[in-house]
Design an enzyme around this catalytic site. Sequence first.
Site, PDB file in Angstrom:
ATOM      1  N   SER A 253      77.149  33.133 -78.771  1.00 12.28           N
ATOM      2  CA  SER A 253      76.556  33.031 -77.431  1.00 12.28           C
ATOM      3  C   SER A 253      75.097  32.642 -77.569  1.00 12.28           C
ATOM      4  CB  SER A 253      76.672  34.371 -76.701  1.00 12.28           C
ATOM      5  OG  SER A 253      78.014  34.693 -76.457  1.00 12.28           O
TER       6      SER A 253
ATOM      7  N   LYS B  58      74.347  22.429 -69.209  1.00  9.19           N
ATOM      8  CA  LYS B  58      75.166  23.559 -69.648  1.00  9.19           C
ATOM      9  C   LYS B  58      76.411  23.574 -68.754  1.00  9.19           C
ATOM     10  CE  LYS B  58      75.235  28.479 -70.618  1.00  9.19           C
ATOM     11  NZ  LYS B  58      76.527  28.691 -69.965  1.00  9.19           N
TER      12      LYS B  58
ATOM     13  N   ALA C 252      76.607  33.822 -62.517  1.00 11.23           N
ATOM     14  CA  ALA C 252      75.320  34.368 -62.083  1.00 11.23           C
ATOM     15  C   ALA C 252      75.381  35.895 -61.974  1.00 11.23           C
ATOM     16  CB  ALA C 252      74.922  33.765 -60.735  1.00 11.23           C
TER      17      ALA C 252
END
Length: 643
Positions: free
Chosen positions: A76, A103, A36
């Site tokens: 990515s 994910k 995060a």
Amino acid sequence: MDLFDIDETARISELATLIKKYQDSYYNGEGEISDAEFDKLWDELKALDPSNPVLQRVGADSGNFAKIRHIMPMGSQEKAANPQAFLAWAKTHAYDEYLVEYKLDGASLELQYSHGELLRAVTRGDGTIGDDITANARKMQGVKAALYDSDNNKIDFTGAVRGEVIMTHTVHQKFYSDKANCRNAANGLMKRKDGSGSENLCLMTYDALATEGTSPFKDEEEKINWLQKCGFKTSPLKICKNPDEVIEYRAEVMEIRKGLDYDIDGLVIKERRIDLEDASRARPDRQIAFKFSLEEAVSTLREVEWSESGATYTPVAIFDEVQLNGTTVQRASLANPDTMRSLGVKIGSRLVVVKRGEIIPKIESVLNEEPGQVTSAIVFPKKCAVCGSELVDEGSRLYCPNKNCDKRVLHQLQKWVGLVDIRDFGDTLLRELFKNKEVASISDIYKLTAEQLVPYFLNEESIENQKNSLGAKKVFESIQNHRRISLAVFVAAFDIEGIGETMVQKLIDAGFNSLEKLLAASEEQIASVYGFAEITAKIFVEGLAENKEEMLSLTQSGTIQLEEIAGGALEGKSFCFTGELKTMKRADAEAMVKKAGGSCKSSVTKDLTYLVTNDTESGSSKNQKAAKFGIPIINEEEFLKLF
């Protein structure tokens, strides 16, 4: 230093350096920050410099293992940090179905097979070439040395299987609690030269590619089914019919993920068909990672409190505690009755609570009810708790219509004293005067004498001895010193709901620069001013009408003198200040502008007259924006010459 003055070039360089550093430490098994936190850096760089080369970079492994080229490119994914970003992506990616998988928050690994036999296991590396950790991978749970179906028939497959190496919470707690998190611990273990600890890791798969013969699967759903047939572990697959279903499912997973034994940090959304061309790109466009956020959580509504402020009753949701941005949250405003109705919120509803950079959390949405879920309607208050009047539900607000309601009057008096800044007039004193009916209106404040105030500072014995009170004298003098005020403060201090000094100043800047013009303005005229809408305009015009008599009484009697603003040297001109001033505080400079008839803005807009800064050559965002719009950029000396 002003937030808007951060040198963007320097910040871009700093972000690029940090991202490269954290990427390298992550891919070498020594991750330093959470996903995060990394995503926040990534998103900021993307916003400032979308074409920065670092955004195309994957990572770099150490030199401890042999280098092997991938069969499947390991780029990515694009990321959506919130529902709005996902909907923007979905708008240009309209699929008949959206296939959604967890994910997984681990380390990517490619298993390379030849006719069903495992040849190599390769880390992600730079997206094209990674480290050969086959010996370690063979020890991991979920890695198949050979492929067999449920009937023990050999599966003749040549190609690659891609998955994520994870560590379960159970293993982490039992053996590696000294490590910051499961992801970092897994990343470090899988790259140990001696392979120790790899047996505590697990591979969960989600992708495969055949390089010889006919592909054993035709679409993404069949691919997952085939992986399961081969004995691989996979995460759940959810098929959604539209983007809204994806958002609903994401909220459901946010609620249950704390019960999973492994970490997930979002969802991966794909279309049904397999797009090999898109998958070969460094950053595939046809799929997206819909991330979870530290700023979102799912909870259950337990009750609604009604906060009373002046005339208005505001609903406040009370729900089960959740963690948002490192803080424990249990309350959030529901704004007004219309918001509650549009959300469809009930007691027992499951709520998506957000706190995206905001101080005050809010309810973003309500999840669909599940079978067996118990909910009940929210009860609205019907009568004012103070005066007993029937409350009016206008949709945009629930309020007491009684102008003489004690609660409303006291709140208005408190607003006046605070905004006009009568500093020595404390709230306790005001409440006592109101309770004793010595102050029942704004006009009454200015009728107070020092003698009237003495009993509120001295007891009977003290009054006999000294007659006067220094405290009473200070309050009286403070009141007398606040008889001359600006029009913006005067109107805002009458406590009209949602109308502060800044809002009134917008009206003044738009030409309503006298009390008479404001009182004569229609709802349509007010609604046409930037920052006002129909509802706000209606509330404002009604508020002026309600207080008109006292407003005129105060000004026409001379009790209050409004500062002259029309015809000043800077009338019609607007200023934005940025950075530090040398000879004065910014607040003083803004006061000078307003006194001369000008206005002040907090940001650079097309209609701005001047940007004032002592660093006129800066590359700050404000300077760049002003240059783009052709707005003069002046320094402090040039600003003062205008006076």
